[in-house]
Write a protein that holds these residues in place. Structure first.
Motif, mmCIF file in Angstrom:
data_model
loop_
_atom_site.group_PDB
_atom_site.id
_atom_site.type_symbol
_atom_site.label_atom_id
_atom_site.label_comp_id
_atom_site.label_asym_id
_atom_site.label_seq_id
_atom_site.Cartn_x
_atom_site.Cartn_y
_atom_site.Cartn_z
ATOM 1 N N TYR A 58 34.235 25.138 -22.906
ATOM 2 C CA TYR A 58 35.002 24.940 -21.672
ATOM 3 C C TYR A 58 35.072 26.208 -20.818
ATOM 4 O O TYR A 58 34.965 27.324 -21.312
ATOM 5 C CB TYR A 58 36.416 24.444 -22.018
ATOM 6 C CG TYR A 58 36.369 23.242 -22.931
ATOM 7 C CD1 TYR A 58 35.798 22.047 -22.484
ATOM 8 C CD2 TYR A 58 36.803 23.308 -24.245
ATOM 9 C CE1 TYR A 58 35.691 20.958 -23.333
ATOM 10 C CE2 TYR A 58 36.703 22.216 -25.098
ATOM 11 C CZ TYR A 58 36.141 21.045 -24.632
ATOM 12 O OH TYR A 58 36.027 19.965 -25.467
ATOM 13 N N CYS A 59 35.281 26.010 -19.521
ATOM 14 C CA CYS A 59 35.375 27.122 -18.574
ATOM 15 C C CYS A 59 36.617 27.977 -18.874
ATOM 16 O O CYS A 59 37.506 27.566 -19.621
ATOM 17 C CB CYS A 59 35.486 26.603 -17.150
ATOM 18 S SG CYS A 59 34.168 25.474 -16.677
ATOM 19 N N GLY B 225 35.484 16.440 -14.298
ATOM 20 C CA GLY B 225 35.086 17.831 -14.508
ATOM 21 C C GLY B 225 33.603 17.986 -14.810
ATOM 22 O O GLY B 225 32.878 18.696 -14.127
ATOM 23 N N MET B 226 33.157 17.278 -15.828
ATOM 24 C CA MET B 226 31.811 17.514 -16.344
ATOM 25 C C MET B 226 30.702 17.336 -15.302
ATOM 26 O O MET B 226 29.726 18.083 -15.279
ATOM 27 C CB MET B 226 31.532 16.584 -17.517
ATOM 28 C CG MET B 226 30.164 16.787 -18.125
ATOM 29 S SD MET B 226 29.875 15.656 -19.468
ATOM 30 C CE MET B 226 29.386 16.791 -20.737
ATOM 31 N N ALA C 246 44.395 22.137 -16.373
ATOM 32 C CA ALA C 246 43.690 22.878 -15.322
ATOM 33 C C ALA C 246 42.181 22.684 -15.414
ATOM 34 O O ALA C 246 41.612 22.656 -16.496
ATOM 35 C CB ALA C 246 44.014 24.367 -15.440
ATOM 36 N N CYS C 247 41.542 22.566 -14.259
ATOM 37 C CA CYS C 247 40.084 22.543 -14.157
ATOM 38 C C CYS C 247 39.703 23.598 -13.110
ATOM 39 O O CYS C 247 39.306 23.275 -11.988
ATOM 40 C CB CYS C 247 39.596 21.157 -13.742
ATOM 41 S SG CYS C 247 37.810 21.009 -13.599
ATOM 42 N N PRO C 248 39.890 24.876 -13.466
ATOM 43 C CA PRO C 248 39.715 25.937 -12.471
ATOM 44 C C PRO C 248 38.336 25.909 -11.805
ATOM 45 O O PRO C 248 38.227 26.154 -10.603
ATOM 46 C CB PRO C 248 39.878 27.227 -13.293
ATOM 47 C CG PRO C 248 40.642 26.833 -14.503
ATOM 48 C CD PRO C 248 40.246 25.420 -14.795
ATOM 49 N N ASN D 74 36.259 23.421 -11.030
ATOM 50 C CA ASN D 74 36.070 22.446 -9.956
ATOM 51 C C ASN D 74 37.154 22.505 -8.886
ATOM 52 O O ASN D 74 36.949 22.030 -7.776
ATOM 53 C CB ASN D 74 35.976 21.037 -10.535
ATOM 54 C CG ASN D 74 34.648 20.823 -11.221
ATOM 55 O OD1 ASN D 74 33.594 21.029 -10.624
ATOM 56 N ND2 ASN D 74 34.680 20.447 -12.477
HETATM 57 S S1 SF4 Z 1 37.422 23.701 -16.251
HETATM 58 FE FE1 SF4 Z 1 36.816 21.631 -15.580
HETATM 59 S S2 SF4 Z 1 34.578 21.653 -15.553
HETATM 60 FE FE2 SF4 Z 1 35.239 23.422 -16.791
HETATM 61 S S3 SF4 Z 1 35.259 22.663 -18.910
HETATM 62 FE FE3 SF4 Z 1 37.312 22.387 -18.086
HETATM 63 S S4 SF4 Z 1 37.375 20.264 -17.287
HETATM 64 FE FE4 SF4 Z 1 35.222 20.862 -17.551
#
Ligand code: SF4
Ligand SMILES: Cc1ncc(C[n+]2csc(CCOP(=O)(O)OP(=O)(O)O)c2C)c(N)n1
Lengths: 76, 247
Positions: free
Chosen positions: B20-21, B128-129, B214-216, B218
């Motif tokens: 993960y990011c 996200g992916m 959080a999905c920083p 995107n």
């Molecule tokens: S930050 Fe968003 S894109 Fe990155 S691994 Fe997490 S869910 Fe996936």
């Protein structure tokens, strides 16, 4: 007072800095080195005020922090 | 002087570094789930069902049995596993695209049947992916790659509140929404997931825990900004707290 220190796994840390914001003693800072994934990992300041509260490790998403409590057993 | 390790990586996580990011909520939730499996002593009696989405690789990180379902189908795969292995702890772990979009039918019927399962729902308000497309949970006005001008109610409807919706089913026993932005909220999230697991183990029934995550990458935000975005914006539309708890 409890004393402690932390060990930051430089390969696991992604430098998100959630631990820096969390630490009530300002014992963690943004580091100056980059790991093999390209992340600037966090560094322990080691100013002697860490009390092993574990808040940094609890918030760390990447399980990069190990917390060690130091006790002076003679006094007990 | 004696030294004692008071916090370390749980045994229910492998040594593999999360894919993960930075600052991604998936990592935090993977970690607290692994800690709970350790604490409950259930490592040899747990079967997780991973989603399609960033968490598709969950089986690489969890050091207990984990299988993978087709997109959105995790709750029905979990249903089958639980019915065959009633003594195991079975949970599905799903993103908001997986659970609220392509898997909407499966989650609704699984909830309505009141399967004795625990569902962990990761709401990061986008896909996200695949690069941050709009999800059913995307906030009004939120810019994504498929809503470049911001989500528009006329065209896309309102963001779906899965927790509130599922709580209406009589068969649903426990619903709570949590977040994982600071240590205090992580502790609360862990407590909620623990309750969801214990409900299953003592036969109470269907439990649903939604995690604002959080999905920083995107959101085009650094992790600390993403954390502030959850605390200041997302949790206004999706309030955290207990939604339903029936013994
Ligand atoms: S930050 Fe968003 S894109 Fe990155 S691994 Fe997490 S869910 Fe996936
Ligand atoms: C049947 C099918 N349709 C579409 C896809 C493409 N796809 C992969 S992941 C994904 C969305 C995942 O988003 P979400 O569930 O929110 O999880 P996140 O990655 O944000 O954790 C989509 C649409 C697919 N793999 N299979």
């Amino acid at each position: 007072m409890k004393k402690g220190r932390i060990r930051i796994d430089e390969e696991r840390c992604k430098g998100c800095l959630l631990c820096v914001e969390e630490c009530p003693k300002n014992e963690i800072k943004k580091g100056g080195k980059i790991n093999r994934f390209g992340y600037t990992f966090a560094e322990f300041c080691d100013n002697g005020s860490c009390n092993a509260c574990t808040l940094c490790a609890i918030v760390c998403p990447d399980c990069a922090i190990e917390v060690i409590e130091i006790t002076e057993d003679e006094k007990k | 002087m004696a030294e004692k390790i008071v916090y370390k990586k749980p045994d229910s996580l492998t040594d593999k570094i999360f894919s993960y990011c930075w600052g991604c909520g998936h990592s935090t939730v993977h970690k607290i789930i692994a800690e709970l499996i350790d604490e409950l002593g259930m490592r040899e009696k747990t079967i997780a069902v991973a989603p399609v989405g960033c968490a598709v690789f969950a089986y690489d990180f969890w050091n207990f049995d984990t299988t993978e379902a087709a997109h959105g189908r995790a709750p029905v795969v979990a249903t089958a596993i639980k019915r065959v292995h009633p003594g195991h702890l079975v949970f599905s772990y799903q993103g908001d695209g997986d659970l609220a979009s392509i898997g909407m039918a499966e989650i609704i019927h699984t909830a309505n049947r009141g399967e004795n399962l625990t569902i962990i729902f990761i709401n990061n308000t986008n896909y996200g992916m695949t690069g941050g497309q709009m999800a059913p949970t995307t906030l009004i006005g939120q810019k994504t790659t498929t809503s470049p001008a911001g989500r528009n109610i006329k065209q896309n409807g309102y963001p779906i509140k899965m927790s509130e919706m599922l709580a209406q089913f009589e068969s649903v026993k426990y619903v709570e929404r949590v977040k994982v932005t600071n240590a205090a909220s992580v502790i609360k999230a862990k407590k909620a997931i623990k309750k969801g697991f214990l409900n299953q183990l003592n036969g109470t029934g269907f439990s649903f825990i939604e995690v604002l995550s959080a999905c920083p990458a995107n959101w085009r935000m650094e992790p600390l900004a993403a954390k502030a975005h959850i605390d200041g914006v997302i949790s206004k539309y999706y309030p955290v707290g207990l939604i339903k708890d029936i013994k």
